[in-house]
Design a protein around this motif. Sequence first.
Motif, PDB file in Angstrom:
ATOM      1  N   VAL A  46       8.729  40.032   6.902  1.00 18.23           N
ATOM      2  CA  VAL A  46       8.006  39.959   5.627  1.00 18.23           C
ATOM      3  C   VAL A  46       8.699  38.992   4.665  1.00 18.23           C
ATOM      4  CG1 VAL A  46       7.386  41.306   3.580  1.00 18.23           C
ATOM      5  CG2 VAL A  46       6.932  42.226   5.839  1.00 18.23           C
ATOM      6  N   LEU A  47      10.014  39.075   4.553  1.00 15.36           N
ATOM      7  CA  LEU A  47      10.749  38.179   3.644  1.00 15.36           C
ATOM      8  C   LEU A  47      10.666  36.724   4.082  1.00 15.36           C
ATOM      9  CD1 LEU A  47      14.004  40.067   2.654  1.00 15.36           C
ATOM     10  CD2 LEU A  47      12.185  39.263   1.168  1.00 15.36           C
ATOM     11  N   VAL A  48      10.839  36.486   5.368  1.00 20.22           N
ATOM     12  CA  VAL A  48      10.795  35.113   5.879  1.00 20.22           C
ATOM     13  C   VAL A  48       9.404  34.509   5.681  1.00 20.22           C
ATOM     14  CG1 VAL A  48      10.884  33.767   8.018  1.00 20.22           C
ATOM     15  CG2 VAL A  48      12.704  35.380   7.489  1.00 20.22           C
ATOM     16  N   THR A  49       8.371  35.294   5.957  1.00 18.24           N
ATOM     17  CA  THR A  49       7.000  34.801   5.788  1.00 18.24           C
ATOM     18  C   THR A  49       6.692  34.525   4.323  1.00 18.24           C
ATOM     19  OG1 THR A  49       6.330  36.068   7.727  1.00 18.24           O
ATOM     20  CG2 THR A  49       4.579  35.329   6.264  1.00 18.24           C
ATOM     21  N   LEU A  50       7.118  35.423   3.446  1.00 19.28           N
ATOM     22  CA  LEU A  50       6.901  35.230   2.011  1.00 19.28           C
ATOM     23  C   LEU A  50       7.584  33.952   1.519  1.00 19.28           C
ATOM     24  CD1 LEU A  50       5.969  36.404  -0.795  1.00 19.28           C
ATOM     25  CD2 LEU A  50       8.250  37.405  -0.912  1.00 19.28           C
ATOM     26  N   ALA A 110      12.388  28.961   3.326  1.00 19.73           N
ATOM     27  CA  ALA A 110      11.848  28.258   2.161  1.00 19.73           C
ATOM     28  C   ALA A 110      12.079  26.757   2.286  1.00 19.73           C
ATOM     29  CB  ALA A 110      12.482  28.789   0.877  1.00 19.73           C
ATOM     30  N   ALA A 111      13.241  26.372   2.818  1.00 21.10           N
ATOM     31  CA  ALA A 111      13.534  24.944   2.994  1.00 21.10           C
ATOM     32  C   ALA A 111      12.546  24.301   3.962  1.00 21.10           C
ATOM     33  CB  ALA A 111      14.967  24.748   3.490  1.00 21.10           C
ATOM     34  N   VAL A 112      12.241  25.003   5.038  1.00 15.11           N
ATOM     35  CA  VAL A 112      11.245  24.476   5.985  1.00 15.11           C
ATOM     36  C   VAL A 112       9.904  24.327   5.272  1.00 15.11           C
ATOM     37  CG1 VAL A 112       9.988  24.966   8.119  1.00 15.11           C
ATOM     38  CG2 VAL A 112      12.438  25.440   7.989  1.00 15.11           C
ATOM     39  N   GLY A 113       9.534  25.328   4.474  1.00 13.85           N
ATOM     40  CA  GLY A 113       8.261  25.282   3.755  1.00 13.85           C
ATOM     41  C   GLY A 113       8.183  24.172   2.738  1.00 13.85           C
ATOM     42  N   PHE A 114       9.217  24.013   1.900  1.00 11.62           N
ATOM     43  CA  PHE A 114       9.091  22.972   0.873  1.00 11.62           C
ATOM     44  C   PHE A 114       9.322  21.575   1.421  1.00 11.62           C
ATOM     45  CE2 PHE A 114      13.468  24.496  -0.365  1.00 11.62           C
ATOM     46  CZ  PHE A 114      14.179  23.331  -0.092  1.00 11.62           C
ATOM     47  N   VAL A 115       9.981  21.429   2.562  1.00 11.27           N
ATOM     48  CA  VAL A 115      10.080  20.105   3.186  1.00 11.27           C
ATOM     49  C   VAL A 115       8.707  19.683   3.711  1.00 11.27           C
ATOM     50  CG1 VAL A 115      11.006  18.877   5.192  1.00 11.27           C
ATOM     51  CG2 VAL A 115      12.539  20.149   3.704  1.00 11.27           C
ATOM     52  N   ILE A 116       8.035  20.602   4.402  1.00  5.86           N
ATOM     53  CA  ILE A 116       6.687  20.298   4.899  1.00  5.86           C
ATOM     54  C   ILE A 116       5.740  20.077   3.723  1.00  5.86           C
ATOM     55  CG2 ILE A 116       4.700  21.219   6.159  1.00  5.86           C
ATOM     56  CD1 ILE A 116       6.745  22.718   7.935  1.00  5.86           C
ATOM     57  N   GLY A 117       5.805  20.957   2.732  1.00  2.00           N
ATOM     58  CA  GLY A 117       4.945  20.812   1.558  1.00  2.00           C
ATOM     59  C   GLY A 117       5.227  19.543   0.782  1.00  2.00           C
ATOM     60  N   GLY A 118       6.497  19.168   0.662  1.00  2.00           N
ATOM     61  CA  GLY A 118       6.845  17.929  -0.026  1.00  2.00           C
ATOM     62  C   GLY A 118       6.321  16.710   0.706  1.00  2.00           C
ATOM     63  N   ALA A 119       6.335  16.761   2.034  1.00  2.00           N
ATOM     64  CA  ALA A 119       5.776  15.649   2.814  1.00  2.00           C
ATOM     65  C   ALA A 119       4.269  15.545   2.604  1.00  2.00           C
ATOM     66  CB  ALA A 119       6.099  15.836   4.291  1.00  2.00           C
ATOM     67  N   VAL A 120       3.595  16.681   2.565  1.00  2.00           N
ATOM     68  CA  VAL A 120       2.147  16.678   2.308  1.00  2.00           C
ATOM     69  C   VAL A 120       1.879  16.178   0.897  1.00  2.00           C
ATOM     70  CG1 VAL A 120       0.122  18.168   2.039  1.00  2.00           C
ATOM     71  CG2 VAL A 120       1.667  18.499   3.982  1.00  2.00           C
ATOM     72  N   HIS A 121       2.693  16.607  -0.050  1.00  2.00           N
ATOM     73  CA  HIS A 121       2.545  16.160  -1.435  1.00  2.00           C
ATOM     74  C   HIS A 121       2.693  14.638  -1.530  1.00  2.00           C
ATOM     75  CE1 HIS A 121       2.845  16.347  -5.837  1.00  2.00           C
ATOM     76  NE2 HIS A 121       3.870  15.521  -5.737  1.00  2.00           N
ATOM     77  N   GLY A 122       3.701  14.104  -0.871  1.00  2.00           N
ATOM     78  CA  GLY A 122       3.910  12.653  -0.883  1.00  2.00           C
ATOM     79  C   GLY A 122       2.779  11.898  -0.215  1.00  2.00           C
ATOM     80  N   THR A 123       2.266  12.447   0.862  1.00  2.00           N
ATOM     81  CA  THR A 123       1.138  11.807   1.567  1.00  2.00           C
ATOM     82  C   THR A 123      -0.105  11.835   0.709  1.00  2.00           C
ATOM     83  OG1 THR A 123       2.080  12.528   3.661  1.00  2.00           O
ATOM     84  CG2 THR A 123      -0.222  11.866   3.680  1.00  2.00           C
ATOM     85  N   ARG A 124      -0.368  12.963   0.065  1.00  4.53           N
ATOM     86  CA  ARG A 124      -1.544  13.072  -0.803  1.00  4.53           C
ATOM     87  C   ARG A 124      -1.438  12.114  -1.981  1.00  4.53           C
ATOM     88  NH1 ARG A 124      -2.453  19.199  -2.254  1.00  4.53           N
ATOM     89  NH2 ARG A 124      -3.143  18.140  -4.108  1.00  4.53           N
TER      90      ARG A 124
END
Length: 131
Positions: A46-50, A110-124
Amino acid sequence: MNPLRLLGAVLLRTVACLVVVGVVVLAIEHSDSDDALGAGLLAFLVLVTLAFAWALVDGVRRGFVPSLLVWVLTSAAAGVGIPLVLSLGSDESVAVDDVVFFGLLLLVPAAVGFVIGGAVHGTRRASEPAA
């Protein structure tokens, strides 16, 4: 990023993590099961998914650096808070190892999540037409 907005984001994420841990602990205490390993793995999942999902959304919305700052501070605060919440129902004290463990438990997904999200943000952002 505005410091008050940063503080609010960190507090919101920290309190959400602590509430989730508290709910899981209450559910485990009121359960008829004696399977401590299964309960611990459920809390871990639950914590990891959140952390992963919320950091992914943060990365897409804010970008890499603001999300990094928010989640490092959140992991530090929740790393201290989670062992305190867990120790409320028992006689055990909080150890430094627990603080580091729970801080990393949140920071790594969280690091995995915001790295992927940051890449999507940069692409967008790169694909938006210049005005």
